[in-house]
Scaffold this motif. Sequence first.
Motif, short mmCIF file in Angstrom:
data_model
loop_
_atom_site.label_atom_id
_atom_site.label_comp_id
_atom_site.label_asym_id
_atom_site.label_seq_id
_atom_site.Cartn_x
_atom_site.Cartn_y
_atom_site.Cartn_z
N LEU A 123 0.82 -1.21 0.00
CA LEU A 123 0.00 0.00 0.00
C LEU A 123 0.85 1.27 0.00
CD1 LEU A 123 -2.82 -1.04 2.49
CD2 LEU A 123 -2.97 -0.86 -0.01
N GLN A 179 -0.31 3.19 -5.11
CA GLN A 179 -1.08 4.35 -4.68
C GLN A 179 -1.68 5.10 -5.87
OE1 GLN A 179 1.52 6.67 -2.19
NE2 GLN A 179 1.33 5.25 -0.47
N MET A 224 -4.58 3.01 -7.19
CA MET A 224 -5.72 3.07 -6.28
C MET A 224 -6.43 4.41 -6.40
SD MET A 224 -4.38 0.87 -2.94
CE MET A 224 -4.50 2.28 -1.94
N ARG A 225 -5.68 5.51 -6.51
CA ARG A 225 -6.30 6.83 -6.69
C ARG A 225 -7.11 6.84 -7.99
NH1 ARG A 225 -1.63 8.87 -4.67
NH2 ARG A 225 -0.72 9.19 -6.71
N GLY A 272 -10.25 5.05 -7.46
CA GLY A 272 -11.10 5.55 -6.39
C GLY A 272 -11.12 4.64 -5.17
N ILE A 273 -10.03 3.94 -4.93
CA ILE A 273 -9.94 3.00 -3.81
C ILE A 273 -8.91 3.52 -2.82
CG2 ILE A 273 -9.31 0.63 -3.15
CD1 ILE A 273 -10.15 -0.17 -6.02
N SER A 274 -9.24 3.47 -1.56
CA SER A 274 -8.31 3.94 -0.53
C SER A 274 -7.65 2.74 0.16
CB SER A 274 -9.04 4.79 0.51
OG SER A 274 -9.89 3.97 1.29
N ALA A 275 -6.59 3.03 0.88
CA ALA A 275 -5.92 1.99 1.66
C ALA A 275 -6.88 1.40 2.68
CB ALA A 275 -4.67 2.55 2.33
N SER A 276 -7.74 2.23 3.25
CA SER A 276 -8.70 1.70 4.22
C SER A 276 -9.72 0.78 3.56
CB SER A 276 -9.40 2.84 4.98
OG SER A 276 -10.17 3.62 4.10
N ASP A 277 -10.06 1.02 2.29
CA ASP A 277 -10.94 0.10 1.55
C ASP A 277 -10.27 -1.28 1.44
OD1 ASP A 277 -12.85 2.09 1.04
OD2 ASP A 277 -11.92 2.63 -0.87
N ARG A 280 -17.57 -1.86 -0.24
CA ARG A 280 -17.54 -0.71 -1.12
C ARG A 280 -17.19 -1.08 -2.55
NH1 ARG A 280 -15.72 3.91 -2.85
NH2 ARG A 280 -13.91 4.98 -2.27
N ALA A 327 -15.90 1.49 -8.00
CA ALA A 327 -16.08 1.93 -6.62
C ALA A 327 -17.51 2.40 -6.45
CB ALA A 327 -15.10 3.05 -6.29
#
Length: 79
Positions: A15, A21, A24-25, A28-33, A61, A78
């Motif tokens: 991550l 990163q 993921m950006r 539209g996916i975050s590390a918390s997702d 999500r 997402a």
Amino acid sequence: MMNYVDQELSIEDMLADPIVQTLMRYDGISASDVRHTIEQVNQNRTALAKGVTPGSSHHNRLHWRTADATDTRLHHKAA
């Protein structure tokens, strides 16, 4: 000669990777997702190991779908 490392990266190492990163950006996916999804998988695996069918009441999500009946590739979006 190339040296190969016989060690897998941790989730946190992956991550933290700038390329991951960026992807993921873009998606539209975050590390918390990602962490949440991994936790859900771990909970479901534990439940299955205990003989309990994991409930379908949790909402993730990320939603996976196929484009149409002839397209077997998976696409994600997402929510």
